[in-house]
Design a protein around this motif. Structure first.
Motif, mmCIF file in Angstrom:
data_model
loop_
_atom_site.group_PDB
_atom_site.id
_atom_site.type_symbol
_atom_site.label_atom_id
_atom_site.label_comp_id
_atom_site.label_asym_id
_atom_site.label_seq_id
_atom_site.Cartn_x
_atom_site.Cartn_y
_atom_site.Cartn_z
ATOM 1 N N VAL A 80 -11.308 1.462 15.353
ATOM 2 C CA VAL A 80 -11.347 2.772 14.690
ATOM 3 C C VAL A 80 -9.878 2.725 13.894
ATOM 4 C CG1 VAL A 80 -11.042 5.251 15.236
ATOM 5 C CG2 VAL A 80 -12.884 3.743 16.425
ATOM 6 N N LYS A 81 -8.763 2.318 14.473
ATOM 7 C CA LYS A 81 -7.502 2.449 13.940
ATOM 8 C C LYS A 81 -7.393 1.739 12.480
ATOM 9 C CE LYS A 81 -5.282 2.471 18.472
ATOM 10 N NZ LYS A 81 -4.093 1.888 19.486
ATOM 11 N N TRP A 82 -8.215 0.815 12.149
ATOM 12 C CA TRP A 82 -8.385 0.016 10.927
ATOM 13 C C TRP A 82 -8.541 1.103 9.973
ATOM 14 C CZ3 TRP A 82 -11.830 -4.579 12.554
ATOM 15 C CH2 TRP A 82 -11.022 -5.488 13.342
ATOM 16 N N SER A 85 -5.554 3.681 8.049
ATOM 17 C CA SER A 85 -4.788 3.104 6.923
ATOM 18 C C SER A 85 -4.989 1.498 6.532
ATOM 19 C CB SER A 85 -3.236 3.573 7.009
ATOM 20 O OG SER A 85 -2.566 2.616 7.982
ATOM 21 N N PHE A 86 -4.813 1.385 5.458
ATOM 22 C CA PHE A 86 -4.671 -0.065 5.073
ATOM 23 C C PHE A 86 -3.888 -0.910 5.718
ATOM 24 C CE2 PHE A 86 -4.681 -3.851 1.659
ATOM 25 C CZ PHE A 86 -5.759 -4.362 2.039
ATOM 26 N N ASP A 87 -2.481 -0.359 6.013
ATOM 27 C CA ASP A 87 -1.651 -1.167 6.654
ATOM 28 C C ASP A 87 -1.870 -1.398 7.922
ATOM 29 O OD1 ASP A 87 0.496 -1.539 4.707
ATOM 30 O OD2 ASP A 87 1.163 0.742 5.106
ATOM 31 N N LYS A 88 -2.838 -0.703 8.747
ATOM 32 C CA LYS A 88 -2.986 -0.824 10.180
ATOM 33 C C LYS A 88 -3.955 -1.996 10.038
ATOM 34 C CE LYS A 88 -1.726 3.620 12.096
ATOM 35 N NZ LYS A 88 -2.226 4.895 13.033
ATOM 36 N N LEU A 89 -4.900 -2.052 9.300
ATOM 37 C CA LEU A 89 -6.065 -3.085 9.141
ATOM 38 C C LEU A 89 -5.315 -4.407 8.971
ATOM 39 C CD1 LEU A 89 -8.885 -4.090 8.933
ATOM 40 C CD2 LEU A 89 -8.744 -3.606 6.222
ATOM 41 N N LEU A 90 -4.284 -4.664 8.135
ATOM 42 C CA LEU A 90 -3.745 -5.792 7.795
ATOM 43 C C LEU A 90 -2.618 -5.997 8.958
ATOM 44 C CD1 LEU A 90 -2.851 -5.454 4.000
ATOM 45 C CD2 LEU A 90 -4.996 -6.652 5.158
ATOM 46 N N SER A 91 -2.459 -5.231 9.952
ATOM 47 C CA SER A 91 -1.280 -5.463 10.925
ATOM 48 C C SER A 91 -2.177 -6.106 12.191
ATOM 49 C CB SER A 91 -0.827 -4.317 11.252
ATOM 50 O OG SER A 91 -1.469 -3.122 12.109
ATOM 51 N N HIS A 92 -3.514 -6.010 12.121
ATOM 52 C CA HIS A 92 -4.035 -6.762 13.306
ATOM 53 C C HIS A 92 -4.821 -7.918 12.828
ATOM 54 C CE1 HIS A 92 -6.966 -6.750 16.689
ATOM 55 N NE2 HIS A 92 -6.408 -6.036 17.153
ATOM 56 N N LYS A 93 -4.730 -8.865 13.459
ATOM 57 C CA LYS A 93 -5.204 -10.360 13.257
ATOM 58 C C LYS A 93 -6.882 -10.185 13.120
ATOM 59 C CE LYS A 93 -5.948 -14.821 15.219
ATOM 60 N NZ LYS A 93 -5.541 -15.793 16.117
#
Length: 236
Positions: A80-82, A85-93
């Motif tokens: 859900v956190k993805w 924001s796009f940043d949160k998506l890219l911060s998760h493997k």
């Protein structure tokens, strides 16, 4: 009276007029037969090649996102956190992996690969490896007709080319930011609406490897379709 034949240098002999014409005619027939045979083989090969390209193109979209199943450990709550924001998506493997699979379906995964490699480039501490990596990134993603060319305007490409003459950690910042914005504004919103993301939110897990999506060959161009239009006999 004897005549010297000049129609075919390789058969330049002295003979009577009737015999000479007969010999020339026979050799001409042999020559035409061989030529027609070679042309026929070439035509068949060209026809088979065009048909194979057409079949490959028709199969590009044969795989559906419904073929995805999950084996990663990401929870729906984390996924859900993805969407925040796009940043949160890219911060998760797992977010990167899911987004990469989505981009493969859109045939634009080179954008994410370029962004990730730029992140790795910034971690290089010594000059020689940095020079080598800068050259590699430019030739792979930015140079005109490069194998994984990303969508950048001419000015950005030129500025990046000039920047890597003396490579620094910031040499690819402009190009990387452009691609980041492109993904954020264009691909990311579609990802949030995709079946891939929906399945993860519903507790399904993504395959570790992408299911046999057939990618369009970069050598397959509009000209190939024009060949089909101009040669309807290949379908007979």
């Amino acid at each position: 009276m004897e005549n010297v034949l000049h129609l075919f240098p390789q058969f330049s002999v002295t003979a009577s007029s009737g015999e000479s014409h007969f010999k020339v005619f026979k050799e001409f027939q042999k020559h035409r037969a061989k030529k027609d045979s070679r042309n026929g083989l070439t035509d068949r090969r060209n026809r088979d090649s065009r048909l194979q390209k057409a079949e490959s193109h028709e199969n590009i979209f044969s795989d559906k996102s419904e073929n995805f199943t999950c084996i990663t450990s990401v929870s729906p709550e984390e996924a859900v956190k993805w969407g925040e924001s796009f940043d949160k998506l890219l911060s998760h493997k797992d977010g990167i992996e899911a987004f990469k699979k989505f981009l493969k379906m859109e045939f634009s995964d080179e954008n994410l690969e370029f962004w990730l490699e730029c992140e790795e480039y910034k971690k290089i501490q010594t000059s020689r490896p940095m020079n080598d990596k800068a050259k590699c990134l430019y030739e792979k993603y930015i140079q005109m007709d490069s194998p994984r060319e990303v969508n950048l305007d001419f000015a950005t490409k030129e500025m990046t080319k000039k920047s890597i003459e003396q490579p620094a950690h910031t040499s690819f910042d402009l190009a990387q930011n452009k691609i980041y914005t492109l993904m954020e504004k264009d691909s990311y919103p579609r990802f949030l609406k995709s079946n891939i993301y929906s399945d993860i939110l519903n507790g399904k897990q993504l395959l570790a490897s992408f299911p046999a999506v057939r990618r369009r060959s970069r050598s397959f161009t509009v000209n190939d379709f024009q060949q089909f239009d101009s040669d309807s006999s290949i379908w007979l």
